[in-house]
Motif scaffolding. Structure first.
Motif, PDB file in Angstrom:
ATOM      1  N   LYS B 461     -37.944   5.454 -22.609  1.00 12.75           N
ATOM      2  CA  LYS B 461     -38.751   5.963 -21.502  1.00 12.75           C
ATOM      3  C   LYS B 461     -39.857   6.834 -22.074  1.00 12.75           C
ATOM      4  O   LYS B 461     -39.609   7.638 -22.969  1.00 12.75           O
ATOM      5  N   ALA B 462     -41.041   6.672 -21.549  1.00  6.54           N
ATOM      6  CA  ALA B 462     -42.151   7.522 -21.976  1.00  6.54           C
ATOM      7  C   ALA B 462     -42.500   8.441 -20.817  1.00  6.54           C
ATOM      8  O   ALA B 462     -42.793   7.977 -19.725  1.00  6.54           O
ATOM      9  N   VAL B 463     -42.440   9.746 -21.065  1.00  3.80           N
ATOM     10  CA  VAL B 463     -42.761  10.738 -20.042  1.00  3.80           C
ATOM     11  C   VAL B 463     -44.069  11.407 -20.434  1.00  3.80           C
ATOM     12  O   VAL B 463     -44.208  11.870 -21.561  1.00  3.80           O
ATOM     13  N   SER B 464     -45.008  11.418 -19.506  1.00 10.04           N
ATOM     14  CA  SER B 464     -46.254  12.103 -19.855  1.00 10.04           C
ATOM     15  C   SER B 464     -46.721  12.959 -18.694  1.00 10.04           C
ATOM     16  O   SER B 464     -46.481  12.646 -17.535  1.00 10.04           O
ATOM     17  N   LEU B 465     -47.411  14.038 -19.033  1.00  7.80           N
ATOM     18  CA  LEU B 465     -47.986  14.907 -18.007  1.00  7.80           C
ATOM     19  C   LEU B 465     -49.060  14.165 -17.241  1.00  7.80           C
ATOM     20  O   LEU B 465     -49.222  14.319 -16.043  1.00  7.80           O
ATOM     21  N   GLU B 466     -49.813  13.353 -17.979  1.00  9.92           N
ATOM     22  CA  GLU B 466     -50.965  12.698 -17.387  1.00  9.92           C
ATOM     23  C   GLU B 466     -50.542  11.504 -16.539  1.00  9.92           C
ATOM     24  O   GLU B 466     -49.547  10.852 -16.837  1.00  9.92           O
ATOM     25  N   ASP B 467     -51.307  11.240 -15.504  1.00  5.27           N
ATOM     26  CA  ASP B 467     -51.065  10.053 -14.689  1.00  5.27           C
ATOM     27  C   ASP B 467     -51.701   8.850 -15.399  1.00  5.27           C
ATOM     28  O   ASP B 467     -52.403   9.003 -16.387  1.00  5.27           O
ATOM     29  N   TRP B 468     -51.503   7.631 -14.838  1.00  2.00           N
ATOM     30  CA  TRP B 468     -51.978   6.411 -15.490  1.00  2.00           C
ATOM     31  C   TRP B 468     -53.434   6.511 -15.949  1.00  2.00           C
ATOM     32  O   TRP B 468     -53.782   6.153 -17.062  1.00  2.00           O
ATOM     33  N   ASP B 469     -54.289   6.995 -15.030  1.00  2.00           N
ATOM     34  CA  ASP B 469     -55.719   6.948 -15.334  1.00  2.00           C
ATOM     35  C   ASP B 469     -56.158   8.034 -16.323  1.00  2.00           C
ATOM     36  O   ASP B 469     -57.243   7.970 -16.882  1.00  2.00           O
ATOM     37  N   GLU B 470     -55.311   9.045 -16.548  1.00  2.00           N
ATOM     38  CA  GLU B 470     -55.719  10.114 -17.469  1.00  2.00           C
ATOM     39  C   GLU B 470     -55.058   9.990 -18.827  1.00  2.00           C
ATOM     40  O   GLU B 470     -55.386  10.734 -19.743  1.00  2.00           O
ATOM     41  N   MET B 471     -54.121   9.069 -18.948  1.00  9.86           N
ATOM     42  CA  MET B 471     -53.328   8.990 -20.173  1.00  9.86           C
ATOM     43  C   MET B 471     -54.233   8.795 -21.390  1.00  9.86           C
ATOM     44  O   MET B 471     -55.071   7.910 -21.391  1.00  9.86           O
ATOM     45  N   PRO B 472     -54.102   9.627 -22.392  1.00 10.78           N
ATOM     46  CA  PRO B 472     -55.045   9.537 -23.508  1.00 10.78           C
ATOM     47  C   PRO B 472     -54.850   8.311 -24.420  1.00 10.78           C
ATOM     48  O   PRO B 472     -55.767   7.979 -25.162  1.00 10.78           O
ATOM     49  N   ALA B 473     -53.718   7.662 -24.353  1.00  9.83           N
ATOM     50  CA  ALA B 473     -53.511   6.483 -25.205  1.00  9.83           C
ATOM     51  C   ALA B 473     -54.477   5.380 -24.775  1.00  9.83           C
ATOM     52  O   ALA B 473     -54.911   5.329 -23.628  1.00  9.83           O
ATOM     53  N   THR B 474     -54.827   4.495 -25.720  1.00 11.25           N
ATOM     54  CA  THR B 474     -55.763   3.414 -25.374  1.00 11.25           C
ATOM     55  C   THR B 474     -55.088   2.440 -24.418  1.00 11.25           C
ATOM     56  O   THR B 474     -53.870   2.285 -24.413  1.00 11.25           O
ATOM     57  N   LYS B 475     -55.908   1.774 -23.632  1.00 13.25           N
ATOM     58  CA  LYS B 475     -55.412   0.831 -22.620  1.00 13.25           C
ATOM     59  C   LYS B 475     -54.544  -0.246 -23.264  1.00 13.25           C
ATOM     60  O   LYS B 475     -53.505  -0.626 -22.739  1.00 13.25           O
TER      61      LYS B 475
END
Lengths: 365, 614
Positions: B461-475
């Motif tokens: 599972k990957a948990v991130s603070l950012e929502d889909w559109d803000e996620m810093p990882a590349t698309k």
């Protein structure tokens, strides 16, 4: 009587285009005519060797000012053959319709020149006006009035705009509605008959021997038309006739032109009915990195003047290695003209030349 | 055939009484057709200054001119097309090639002027040049010219479906998600010669990519060489600016592709994969590059860190004749590249190929040597003519929530798996973070799970603070991770690591995120305290960012080191820090945090070092 050498053109009222004929005359009778081309030599064929495949399109049309479209067509055909590019079905139909419109426009221009030459100013004005209506159609379709730059390898540049079919039909109907007027005033006019009958006769044997095509050959009764013998675009998709006349003189040639125009209009109507929906172009490669394999091709089509051929060679580069056009005016304007002028009267020089449909830039290329 | 009648023409006498057809210009005007090819319009907001219009113009009528007041976005040029209407033939090739579709033709075609200079013209459109485009009531055909035109008078415009170039990329063969998630096999297979040439053939050669690349690689040149099947020449072009093509050809952040002109009408050129193709197909760099030895200068430079920045500095300095020694605590070159990107993205052989070549030029590598432990920093500063600091960010940050000591740290996890002993993973792994490192960690953990528990059901599972559109990882990283079956829980923040009675990890207690950044755009997450959920898991890895480790620098020296407001090491225009003779580059200096920017820093530092020691 004393023999005289007379220069007919390039500055002469009876000369259409930058072209000249040196006449050896005795009284009013021409003993010998020598065509003297080269006034319009702009080195198109050489220039084309210096430009990339795509950059030649805006230039190739300029070889024939009166009917640039068959030039675009032949070059596109050549490139397609070399590069193995397919053309979608709808584009074939659009090309045929477009080329037939161009034929009508070109013949109207020819009729203007010819009628003008014989002093039929009214008919000449009509023809020019009607040609302008055809140019309006081109403007609507391509954005340009004279140089359309519309046929590309892989199809045509844009699809028909909305309502364009109706516009073609309406325009052609309004031009066609004037055919009786043209007939009354010009084609069935005794003056035209007297001026053109028996003038500049070229027999079928002579025409064949000297590379005559188009109206020159069809006016001698031969049903020769590249659209028929080697169909391209959509010319094999609808039935149509090859109009001919028997006598091989200026009168017959101009009648063939008239009949051809009418046949072209009929053909456009049939093509419009049969035209399928779909794509109008297949993608061509990136023009900056477009190379064509080491090959050569010869293609031909029927321009409004006769058979137009193109010999195109690629050495695998991004430009043509050699381009050579076989233009109908070349044979018509040089050898056949010289033959037809023999024993004609000086007053008929322009008459004969324009009836042979010579366009000077096609000779000089 | 009977002779026609002499009286026949009289039937047309009626025309004498008809109205003439001639238009009485200018009182009667004729409207040009919708597609009319008249004067140009150019939307400066859309125009990227790529110059494709100038390149395709058959008459050389278009010239790109620099507009000083223009502020180009990244990957755009400060140039705009200027037309010479003495040459233009209105063919519209420029319109059809224009990638953003900003250049169009209008239906205006009048321009009469005694000054021939007015026929050279910088096209703009209504938005940029309102005083010259007039509404119908103010327009007069008698005044019509290039500066008196009708507004809303577009003619021949680009048909966005119609492209003169291929909008689709040559498909890159890849290992399927099912196959790749059970092994560390390299995911991207790479182009073969035909594919590479075909892809290179899509390049328009406009060089916007070169503007966007931090290291300004001569991309259009090396792509052209690939198209012409001259891979050696291509490699030479790459090595002029980048000595690690096998690494960058795999993991570069490809700022170039974000700027590619083709993106407006399709997929950008696969520049990164083409670089990889060149690096991979060249068996031996040495014979392809034929780099000559230069006369030694007698100067010595110490490079701390064998990452992309350090390698680039070493390479460019040795070409200038300086003696270079590179120190790194890892057993091989590559720095973060060696431990960070998992094997399925960047195999060790590719790293070694680049490093070995730099070594073969005469650079001395001292691996397994930690500055501060095996050799002192002060010693280097004293005994070498200059020192380059390319240490990168080697310390993983922790969330510091309750019991976070029970979590693994991203870099340790990645490093162990890549060059050390494989970790034992849990059946339910939770990865905290939404960046590229988090994706690497999650995807690597998933592979290990599948390898270690082949028959059991496992989950990452990957948990991130950012929502889909803000996620810093590349698309594409996110897409690939999803394909492999990683569960995403975006917009959840960690509150506490929950332990069972034995003290083992049981799960992660999360809070719903309200916002990640504050109004100024600074990182300041806020939460809905009451919206909680427990994510179950038996292993938690934190991948929320890294920090540099300056512990090897003595306090006295460290106090001399200046930092920027982004907490980066301050360097001047020569790449020198506030300590004389100490140069720096890479992640400790720039905010991009990627390999190619480190190379760009290195190029600056090399010039600075060369100037400093000579």
């Amino acid at each position: 009587m004393r023999e005289l050498e007379l220069y007919f053109g390039p500055q002469h009222l009876g000369m259409v285009g930058n072209f000249s004929i040196t006449l050896k005359v005795e009284g009013d009778r021409i003993l010998k005519a020598t065509a003297n081309p080269g006034y319009l030599h702009r080195g198109f064929e050489k220039l084309m060797e210096l430009r990339s495949w795509i950059k030649n399109f805006p230039m190739v049309c300029r070889i024939n000012v009166v009917e640039p479209d068959s030039m675009e067509m032949i070059y596109a055909m050549g490139v397609e053959k070399l590069a193995g590019i397919e053309v979608p079905e709808r584009a074939h139909y659009i090309r045929s319709i477009y080329l037939e419109l161009a034929r009508v426009g070109s013949h109207l221009f020819g009729l203007w020149a010819y009628a003008n030459m014989l002093g039929f100013d009214t008919v000449a004005q009509w023809a020019m006006y009607h040609r302008d209506l055809v140019l309006d159609l081109f403007e609507e379709l391509t954005g340009g009035r004279v140089y359309h730059i519309y046929i590309w390898p892989g199809g045509v540049r844009r699809d028909f705009p909305e309502g364009f079919k109706d516009k073609i039909v309406n325009t052609l109907h309004s031009i066609g509605g004037c055919v009786p007027d043209y007939d009354n005033t010009f084609f069935n006019n005794r003056l035209f008959y007297e001026r053109a009958k028996g003038i500049g006769t070229v027999t079928r044997e002579e025409a064949l021997a000297m590379g005559g095509t188009g109206q020159v050959l069809r006016a001698t009764g031969m049903q020769y038309d590249v659209r028929r013998v080697e169909p391209y675009a959509a010319y094999d998709k609808v039935p149509w006739e090859v109009p001919t006349r028997e006598d091989g003189d200026a009168y017959s040639r101009i009648w063939v032109v008239r009949d051809e125009m009418i046949e072209s209009v009929h053909m456009i109507f049939k093509l419009l009915d049969a035209m399928p929906e779909g794509e109008v172009y297949n993608r061509i490669p990136n023009p900056f990195k477009w190379t064509i394999p080491n090959k050569e091709a010869y293609v031909r089509c029927e321009s409004s003047r006769g058979e137009l051929g193109l010999y195109l060679v690629s050495n695998g580069g991004d430009k043509p290695y050699r381009v050579h056009f076989r233009t109908p005016s070349y044979t018509h304007g040089l050898t056949i003209l010289e033959k037809a002028l023999k024993n004609a009267s000086i007053a008929d020089v322009g008459n004969i030349m324009i009836s042979l449909y010579v366009v000077a830039p096609e000779i000089d290329r | 055939m009977a002779k026609p009648s002499l009286l026949s023409p009289l039937k047309s006498a009626g025309f004498l009484f008809k109205k003439p057809k001639t238009l009485r210009y200018p009182f009667e005007l004729k409207e040009p057709a919708q597609r009319y090819r008249g004067f140009h319009l150019n939307d400066w907001g859309q125009c990227t200054g790529c110059g494709n219009c100038a390149d395709i113009c058959p008459n050389d009528a278009i010239q790109m001119v620099e507009i000083p007041e223009l502020e180009p976005k990244l990957g755009e040029k400060k140039e705009r097309p200027k037309l010479d209407y003495g040459r233009c033939c209105f063919c519209g090739l420029c319109v059809d090639i224009c990638p953003p579709g900003s250049l169009r033709l209008s239906r205006d075609y009048f321009h009469i002027h005694f000054d021939t200079d007015t026929f050279t013209f910088l096209p703009k459109d209504e938005k940029a040049n309102q005083e010259n485009f007039l509404p119908a009531e103010k327009y007069s055909v008698l005044k019509a010219s290039l500066s008196h035109r009708k507004e809303n008078y577009e003619g021949f415009v680009s048909d966005l479906q119609y492209t003169l170039f291929e909008p689709e990329r040559v498909h890159m063969p890849e290992v399927s998600p099912e196959e790749r998630k059970v092994s560390f096999i390299e995911q991207v297979i790479g182009y073969n010669r035909e594919e590479a040439q075909k892809e290179a053939g899509r390049c328009l050669g406009c060089q916007l990519c070169e503007e966007a690349c931090p290291a300004h690689l001569k991309i259009s040149d090396y792509i052209k060489a690939i198209f012409e099947n001259k891979t050696d020449e291509s490699l030479q072009k790459i090595f002029e600016d980048n000595p690690i093509p096998a690494i960058c050809g795999r993991v570069c952040m490809k700022h170039c592709e974000d700027a590619c002109s083709l993106r407006f009408r399709g997929e950008p050129l696969a520049i990164r994969w083409l670089k990889r193709y060149v690096a991979d197909t060249t068996k031996d760099y040495k014979s392809a590059l034929e780099q000559k030895h230069v006369k030694p200068s007698g100067k010595t430079v110490a490079v701390i860190g064998a990452g992309p920045g350090g390698l680039a500095v070493a390479y460019f300095l040795i070409l200038k004749g300086h003696q270079v020694v590179v120190f790194d605590e890892l057993p091989g070159g590559g720095g973060t590249m060696r431990i960070g990107p998992p094997l399925y993205r960047l195999p060790l052989e590719s790293i070694d190929k680049d490093v070995d070549y730099i070594h073969s030029l005469g650079v001395e590598f001292k691996f397994n040597t930690k500055v501060g432990r095996d050799v002192s920093f002060e010693y280097l500063l004293k005994n070498y003519d200059a020192v380059f600091l390319g240490i990168g960010t080697t310390l993983s940050r922790s969330t510091k929530v309750k019991n976070s000591k029970k979590c693994l740290l991203a870099l340790d996890f990645l490093k162990d798996n890549k060059i050390g002993k494989q970790c034992k993973v849990g059946k339910e792994v939770i990865v905290i973070g939404g960046g590229n490192v988090a994706m690497d960690v999650a995807r690597e953990a998933l592979r290990l799970q599948h390898m270690q528990y082949p028959k059991n059901s496992v989950v990452t599972k990957a948990v991130s603070l950012e929502d889909w559109d803000e996620m810093p990882a590349t698309k594409e990283e996110i897409e690939e991770a999803k394909e492999e079956g990683i569960q995403f829980h975006p917009a959840w923040g960690p509150k506490e690591v929950v332990l069972d009675e034995k003290g083992c990890v049981k799960g992660l207690l999360c809070m719903k995120v309200k916002s990640v950044f504050d109004k100024q755009g600074r990182f300041a997450p806020t939460f809905y305290e009451e919206k909680e959920r427990l994510l179950e898991g038996d292993m938690i890895i934190e991948a929320i960012g890294q920090a540099p480790d300056f512990s090897f620098i003595s306090k006295k020296l460290f106090d001399q080191l200046k930092f920027t407001k982004y907490k980066k090491v301050y360097v001047d225009k020569n790449g020198m820090t506030s300590i004389t003779g100490l140069f720096a580059g890479g992640d400790i200096v720039n905010v991009n945090l990627d390999a190619v920017t480190a190379i760009a820093d290195a190029k600056i530092a090399v010039e600075g070092i060369d100037k400093y020691i000579c």
